[in-house]
Design a protein around this motif. Structure first.
Motif, PDB file in Angstrom:
ATOM      1  N   ARG A 165      -2.034   4.931  -4.143  1.00 18.12           N
ATOM      2  CA  ARG A 165      -2.018   6.384  -3.962  1.00 18.12           C
ATOM      3  C   ARG A 165      -3.215   6.795  -3.121  1.00 18.12           C
ATOM      4  NH1 ARG A 165       1.665   8.862  -7.155  1.00 18.12           N
ATOM      5  NH2 ARG A 165       2.532   7.658  -8.901  1.00 18.12           N
ATOM      6  N   ALA A 190       0.833  -1.209   0.000  1.00 15.63           N
ATOM      7  CA  ALA A 190       0.000   0.000   0.000  1.00 15.63           C
ATOM      8  C   ALA A 190       0.865   1.255   0.000  1.00 15.63           C
ATOM      9  CB  ALA A 190      -0.929  -0.020   1.210  1.00 15.63           C
ATOM     10  N   PHE A 191       1.914   1.272   0.817  1.00  9.43           N
ATOM     11  CA  PHE A 191       2.781   2.447   0.873  1.00  9.43           C
ATOM     12  C   PHE A 191       3.604   2.623  -0.402  1.00  9.43           C
ATOM     13  CE2 PHE A 191       2.580   2.110   5.672  1.00  9.43           C
ATOM     14  CZ  PHE A 191       1.909   3.305   5.837  1.00  9.43           C
ATOM     15  N   ARG A 237      -0.134   9.600   2.176  1.00  2.85           N
ATOM     16  CA  ARG A 237       0.580   8.322   2.164  1.00  2.85           C
ATOM     17  C   ARG A 237       2.026   8.467   2.644  1.00  2.85           C
ATOM     18  NH1 ARG A 237       2.362   5.669  -3.445  1.00  2.85           N
ATOM     19  NH2 ARG A 237       3.692   7.539  -3.287  1.00  2.85           N
ATOM     20  N   ASP A 238       2.767   9.388   2.066  1.00  5.25           N
ATOM     21  CA  ASP A 238       4.189   9.531   2.402  1.00  5.25           C
ATOM     22  C   ASP A 238       4.374  10.040   3.827  1.00  5.25           C
ATOM     23  OD1 ASP A 238       4.836   8.655  -0.112  1.00  5.25           O
ATOM     24  OD2 ASP A 238       5.007  10.674  -0.961  1.00  5.25           O
TER      25      ASP A 238
END
Length: 268
Positions: A93, A88-89, A97-98
């Motif tokens: 998107r 997922a990471f 996330r980041d």
């Protein structure tokens, strides 16, 4: 001269590294009398297996079995949940996330001792103290290091593989299970070996969350051998040897996976 100095340095480093293990091996086969009459770096004459026999004839095999069950459960959980989170990471998107990923990775800088008390209080409120669930839940769902390791590997795979799978009508779960995971066997092997080693050597959390013989693991059992007056160090070393043998075997046969973990986390 440079080559000679290099080899001398390597030999000295190897001796310093191996000596503690050699000391454990030699002491494990000494009697109490030999322990005090011979130098630590010399073997006992004649060697004795009484310490190993005494441990293996008691509750120690049960502690080994408990440790094995805990290690298998934690390794399985790490591989499953870490893979989904890392994918997922790396590929999905979604907003934040980041930021969420780096906040999660930043928890690696928090000492384990800082989180032990809050974790224990949570387990106590859930009535999971001295249970297998309380022993496993805090670490079975993945660790920041494992997620970081798998994310780095996922990011190294060509995005064209996913695009080709989507053109063929594959969904996100199908892409992960049938396209990405077969390519992740080296990373999964690395994560499995690292998790097995860390789980087998886990001490602080099992010591705090468990007190029953039914859930005691080998590291806690070793610490219990030092309680009291007149400690039998030969017996402690025998227990340490029993705990060391599986880890040494894993390192000897799977060391390339441990080295590969450094490469995977250090390169994009």
């Amino acid at each position: 001269m440079k080559r000679v100095l290099l080899y001398v340095t390597l030999v000295v480093g190897a001796v310093v590294t191996v000596f503690p293990y050699l000391l454990v091996l030699l002491t494990a086969f000494k009697s109490s009398g030999q322990l005090h009459t011979t130098q630590p770096w010399l073997p006992g004459v004649p060697p004795t297996t009484a310490n190993l026999t005494k441990l293996l004839g008691g509750e120690f095999p049960h502690y080994i079995l408990n440790t094995l069950v805990m290690t298998i459960a934690l390794t399985t959980g790490q591989l499953v949940f870490t893979t989904f989170a890392a994918y997922a990471f790396a590929r999905l998107r979604f907003p934040g996330r980041d930021v969420l990923f780096w906040l999660f990775v930043a928890t690696m800088m928090v000492p384990v001792a800082v989180t032990v008390i809050p974790l224990f209080l949570i387990m106590r409120e859930l009535e999971l103290v001295n249970t297998w669930a309380g022993l496993l839940i805090p670490y079975v769902l993945g660790t920041p290091y494992g997620i970081f390791l798998m994310r780095q590997f996922f990011r190294s795979l060509p995005a064209g593989l996913e695009e080709a799978a989507r053109i063929d009508g594959a969904g996100q779960l199908t892409i992960l299970l049938r396209v990405m995971l077969p390519l992740c066997k080296p990373a999964l092997g690395t994560l499995a070996i690292i998790t097995v080693i860390s789980s087998w050597n886990s001490f602080l959390w099992p010591l705090i969350i468990t007190s029953d013989e039914q859930t005691k693991v080998i590291t806690v059992a070793l610490a219990a051998l030092k309680v009291g007056i007149g400690v039998d160090y030969a017996q402690i070393m025998a227990g340490g040897l029993i705990a060391l043998v599986p880890m040494i075997a894993i390192f000897v046969f799977f060391q390339r996976y441990i080295v590969r973990s450094v490469v995977l986390t250090g390169l994009k």
